[in-house]
Motif scaffolding. Structure first.
Motif, PDB file in Angstrom:
ATOM      1  N   VAL A  24       0.854  -1.189   0.000  1.00  0.00           N
ATOM      2  CA  VAL A  24       0.000   0.000   0.000  1.00  0.00           C
ATOM      3  C   VAL A  24       0.882   1.228   0.000  1.00  0.00           C
ATOM      4  CG1 VAL A  24      -1.831   1.269   1.192  1.00  0.00           C
ATOM      5  CG2 VAL A  24      -1.776  -1.226   1.317  1.00  0.00           C
ATOM      6  N   GLU A  25       0.635   2.117  -0.967  1.00  0.00           N
ATOM      7  CA  GLU A  25       1.401   3.362  -1.077  1.00  0.00           C
ATOM      8  C   GLU A  25       0.457   4.550  -1.131  1.00  0.00           C
ATOM      9  OE1 GLU A  25       3.814   3.337  -4.598  1.00  0.00           O
ATOM     10  OE2 GLU A  25       5.015   1.629  -3.940  1.00  0.00           O
ATOM     11  N   LEU A  26       1.027   5.710  -0.814  1.00  0.00           N
ATOM     12  CA  LEU A  26       0.329   6.973  -1.046  1.00  0.00           C
ATOM     13  C   LEU A  26       0.690   7.457  -2.451  1.00  0.00           C
ATOM     14  CD1 LEU A  26       1.038   8.706   2.387  1.00  0.00           C
ATOM     15  CD2 LEU A  26      -0.971   7.365   1.709  1.00  0.00           C
ATOM     16  N   LEU A  27       0.005   8.477  -2.924  1.00  0.00           N
ATOM     17  CA  LEU A  27       0.277   8.988  -4.274  1.00  0.00           C
ATOM     18  C   LEU A  27       1.686   9.549  -4.414  1.00  0.00           C
ATOM     19  CD1 LEU A  27      -3.079  10.735  -5.303  1.00  0.00           C
ATOM     20  CD2 LEU A  27      -2.240   8.452  -5.902  1.00  0.00           C
ATOM     21  N   ASP A  28       2.314   9.951  -3.310  1.00  0.00           N
ATOM     22  CA  ASP A  28       3.682  10.481  -3.393  1.00  0.00           C
ATOM     23  C   ASP A  28       4.733   9.376  -3.366  1.00  0.00           C
ATOM     24  OD1 ASP A  28       3.785   9.646  -0.741  1.00  0.00           O
ATOM     25  OD2 ASP A  28       4.095  11.659   0.083  1.00  0.00           O
ATOM     26  N   GLY A  29       4.288   8.100  -3.343  1.00  0.00           N
ATOM     27  CA  GLY A  29       5.215   6.976  -3.356  1.00  0.00           C
ATOM     28  C   GLY A  29       5.587   6.442  -1.985  1.00  0.00           C
ATOM     29  N   THR A  30       5.127   7.090  -0.928  1.00  0.00           N
ATOM     30  CA  THR A  30       5.405   6.610   0.425  1.00  0.00           C
ATOM     31  C   THR A  30       4.776   5.236   0.621  1.00  0.00           C
ATOM     32  OG1 THR A  30       5.391   8.875   1.283  1.00  0.00           O
ATOM     33  CG2 THR A  30       5.119   7.095   2.889  1.00  0.00           C
ATOM     34  N   VAL A  31       5.599   4.253   0.990  1.00  0.00           N
ATOM     35  CA  VAL A  31       5.080   2.913   1.251  1.00  0.00           C
ATOM     36  C   VAL A  31       4.540   2.869   2.678  1.00  0.00           C
ATOM     37  CG1 VAL A  31       5.645   0.460   1.415  1.00  0.00           C
ATOM     38  CG2 VAL A  31       6.703   1.865  -0.366  1.00  0.00           C
ATOM     39  N   CYS A  32       3.277   2.506   2.800  1.00  0.00           N
ATOM     40  CA  CYS A  32       2.629   2.447   4.115  1.00  0.00           C
ATOM     41  C   CYS A  32       2.646   1.043   4.696  1.00  0.00           C
ATOM     42  CB  CYS A  32       1.189   2.937   4.018  1.00  0.00           C
ATOM     43  SG  CYS A  32       1.045   4.635   3.442  1.00  0.00           S
ATOM     44  N   TYR A  33       2.326   0.058   3.878  1.00  0.00           N
ATOM     45  CA  TYR A  33       2.262  -1.325   4.353  1.00  0.00           C
ATOM     46  C   TYR A  33       2.672  -2.286   3.252  1.00  0.00           C
ATOM     47  CZ  TYR A  33      -0.721   0.731   7.956  1.00  0.00           C
ATOM     48  OH  TYR A  33      -1.201   1.500   8.973  1.00  0.00           O
ATOM     49  N   THR A  34       3.297  -3.372   3.644  1.00  0.00           N
ATOM     50  CA  THR A  34       3.501  -4.531   2.775  1.00  0.00           C
ATOM     51  C   THR A  34       3.188  -5.744   3.635  1.00  0.00           C
ATOM     52  OG1 THR A  34       5.841  -4.692   3.333  1.00  0.00           O
ATOM     53  CG2 THR A  34       5.296  -3.459   1.349  1.00  0.00           C
ATOM     54  N   ASP A  35       2.469  -6.695   3.060  1.00  0.00           N
ATOM     55  CA  ASP A  35       2.050  -7.836   3.862  1.00  0.00           C
ATOM     56  C   ASP A  35       1.500  -8.937   2.961  1.00  0.00           C
ATOM     57  OD1 ASP A  35       1.558  -9.327   6.133  1.00  0.00           O
ATOM     58  OD2 ASP A  35      -0.058  -8.050   6.887  1.00  0.00           O
ATOM     59  N   GLU A  36       1.250 -10.078   3.568  1.00  0.00           N
ATOM     60  CA  GLU A  36       0.533 -11.162   2.913  1.00  0.00           C
ATOM     61  C   GLU A  36      -0.539 -11.619   3.886  1.00  0.00           C
ATOM     62  OE1 GLU A  36       1.072 -15.528   0.806  1.00  0.00           O
ATOM     63  OE2 GLU A  36       2.842 -14.416   1.418  1.00  0.00           O
ATOM     64  N   LYS A  37      -1.771 -11.768   3.386  1.00  0.00           N
ATOM     65  CA  LYS A  37      -2.885 -12.166   4.244  1.00  0.00           C
ATOM     66  C   LYS A  37      -3.658 -13.301   3.618  1.00  0.00           C
ATOM     67  CE  LYS A  37      -4.022  -7.911   6.656  1.00  0.00           C
ATOM     68  NZ  LYS A  37      -5.066  -6.955   6.972  1.00  0.00           N
ATOM     69  N   GLN A  38      -4.160 -14.178   4.475  1.00  0.00           N
ATOM     70  CA  GLN A  38      -5.109 -15.212   4.078  1.00  0.00           C
ATOM     71  C   GLN A  38      -6.490 -14.639   4.362  1.00  0.00           C
ATOM     72  OE1 GLN A  38      -2.848 -17.530   2.462  1.00  0.00           O
ATOM     73  NE2 GLN A  38      -4.436 -18.894   3.168  1.00  0.00           N
ATOM     74  N   LEU A  39      -7.364 -14.624   3.367  1.00  0.00           N
ATOM     75  CA  LEU A  39      -8.690 -14.026   3.521  1.00  0.00           C
ATOM     76  C   LEU A  39      -9.752 -14.889   2.860  1.00  0.00           C
ATOM     77  CD1 LEU A  39      -7.623 -10.407   2.556  1.00  0.00           C
ATOM     78  CD2 LEU A  39      -8.229 -11.151   4.837  1.00  0.00           C
ATOM     79  N   VAL A  40     -10.981 -14.572   3.160  1.00  0.00           N
ATOM     80  CA  VAL A  40     -12.130 -15.146   2.466  1.00  0.00           C
ATOM     81  C   VAL A  40     -12.913 -13.959   1.911  1.00  0.00           C
ATOM     82  CG1 VAL A  40     -14.264 -16.468   2.689  1.00  0.00           C
ATOM     83  CG2 VAL A  40     -12.243 -17.141   3.993  1.00  0.00           C
ATOM     84  N   TYR A  41     -13.203 -14.025   0.607  1.00  0.00           N
ATOM     85  CA  TYR A  41     -13.898 -12.920  -0.061  1.00  0.00           C
ATOM     86  C   TYR A  41     -15.400 -13.066   0.111  1.00  0.00           C
ATOM     87  CZ  TYR A  41     -15.874 -10.071  -3.726  1.00  0.00           C
ATOM     88  OH  TYR A  41     -16.626  -9.154  -4.396  1.00  0.00           O
ATOM     89  N   PRO A  42     -16.119 -12.001   0.416  1.00  0.00           N
ATOM     90  CA  PRO A  42     -15.646 -10.680   0.829  1.00  0.00           C
ATOM     91  C   PRO A  42     -15.161 -10.709   2.276  1.00  0.00           C
ATOM     92  CG  PRO A  42     -18.041 -10.706   0.814  1.00  0.00           C
ATOM     93  CD  PRO A  42     -17.588 -12.055   0.330  1.00  0.00           C
ATOM     94  N   SER A  43     -14.322  -9.740   2.616  1.00  0.00           N
ATOM     95  CA  SER A  43     -13.701  -9.735   3.930  1.00  0.00           C
ATOM     96  C   SER A  43     -13.840  -8.377   4.602  1.00  0.00           C
ATOM     97  CB  SER A  43     -12.219 -10.075   3.797  1.00  0.00           C
ATOM     98  OG  SER A  43     -11.566  -9.900   5.028  1.00  0.00           O
ATOM     99  N   SER A  44     -14.204  -8.398   5.864  1.00  0.00           N
ATOM    100  CA  SER A  44     -14.296  -7.152   6.626  1.00  0.00           C
ATOM    101  C   SER A  44     -12.910  -6.590   6.933  1.00  0.00           C
ATOM    102  CB  SER A  44     -15.067  -7.377   7.923  1.00  0.00           C
ATOM    103  OG  SER A  44     -14.398  -8.307   8.737  1.00  0.00           O
ATOM    104  N   GLU A  45     -11.864  -7.381   6.717  1.00  0.00           N
ATOM    105  CA  GLU A  45     -10.492  -6.919   6.957  1.00  0.00           C
ATOM    106  C   GLU A  45      -9.972  -6.051   5.817  1.00  0.00           C
ATOM    107  OE1 GLU A  45      -7.610  -9.824   8.315  1.00  0.00           O
ATOM    108  OE2 GLU A  45      -9.271 -11.156   8.845  1.00  0.00           O
ATOM    109  N   MET A  46     -10.677  -6.054   4.689  1.00  0.00           N
ATOM    110  CA  MET A  46     -10.225  -5.280   3.524  1.00  0.00           C
ATOM    111  C   MET A  46     -10.979  -3.957   3.451  1.00  0.00           C
ATOM    112  SD  MET A  46      -9.758  -8.148   0.492  1.00  0.00           S
ATOM    113  CE  MET A  46     -11.444  -8.122   0.005  1.00  0.00           C
ATOM    114  N   ASP A  47     -10.334  -2.951   2.862  1.00  0.00           N
ATOM    115  CA  ASP A  47     -11.020  -1.694   2.584  1.00  0.00           C
ATOM    116  C   ASP A  47     -12.237  -1.971   1.716  1.00  0.00           C
ATOM    117  OD1 ASP A  47      -9.157  -0.213   3.976  1.00  0.00           O
ATOM    118  OD2 ASP A  47      -8.001   0.329   2.200  1.00  0.00           O
ATOM    119  N   SER A  48     -13.265  -1.159   1.853  1.00  0.00           N
ATOM    120  CA  SER A  48     -14.497  -1.388   1.088  1.00  0.00           C
ATOM    121  C   SER A  48     -14.235  -1.344  -0.417  1.00  0.00           C
ATOM    122  CB  SER A  48     -15.569  -0.372   1.481  1.00  0.00           C
ATOM    123  OG  SER A  48     -15.182   0.937   1.130  1.00  0.00           O
TER     124      SER A  48
END
Length: 166
Positions: free
Chosen positions: A95-119
């Motif tokens: 996840v980055e901002l428009l200026d290129g700042t990296v906010c998060y990098t990760d790997e997640k196990q999920l089930v779609y749809p997921s409340s853990e993801m942004d809408s």
């Protein structure tokens, strides 16, 4: 006694008229406030859209339009099952901002749809399959909103997700 009943009826009528006038004044006050909020939101959505368009232009990307101002581009597509057919998946993302700042990098196990993801991810993921690599650009109202995540994503930020769905 008749005089008392007449006086009571008169005061009750006067009270109802006063209450009605007060309700009309409050309704007018809130209507004006609502119009101002709507105008401000329209301005912010337009500003976000312009920032996203400029970001895409600078990178010479050919993004597709998603719901509500979401933009996406598929880097590599797979012929595997869609997330609708096989909702369990793993997602490697940055996840980055428009200026290129990296906010998060990760790997997640999920089930779609997921409340853990942004809408915005939930709205868009129905189009993708296991094995797809993509970039998603989410306006604030589909990511962390007006307050950010109170950690690495500032208030009212457009976020860019680089994603590999496994």
């Amino acid at each position: 006694m008749k005089y008392f009943c007449f006086l009571f009826a008169f005061l009750l009528t006067l009270s109802a008229c006063s209450s009605k006038q007060q309700n009309e004044n409050e309704h007018t006050k809130y209507s004006i406030w609502n119009e101002n909020v709507i105008t401000a939101n329209k301005y912010l959505v337009k500003e976000d859209s312009e920032r996203i368009s400029n970001y895409i232009k600078r990178r010479s990307w050919h993004c597709l339009d998603g719901q509500g101002g979401i933009k996406y581009m598929i880097f590599s597509s797979s012929s595997a099952d869609s997330l609708n057919l096989n909702p369990e998946f793993s997602m490697v993302y940055r996840v980055e901002l428009l200026d290129g700042t990296v906010c998060y990098t990760d790997e997640k196990q999920l089930v779609y749809p997921s409340s853990e993801m942004d809408s915005g991810l939930n709205h868009t993921f129905k189009k993708f399959c296991h094995g797809d690599s993509l970039v998603l650009i989410l306006p604030p109202h589909y990511s962390k909103g007006l307050i950010g995540d109170l950690d690495k994503i500032p208030p009212h930020s457009v976020v860019v997700y680089y994603i590999k769905i496994k």
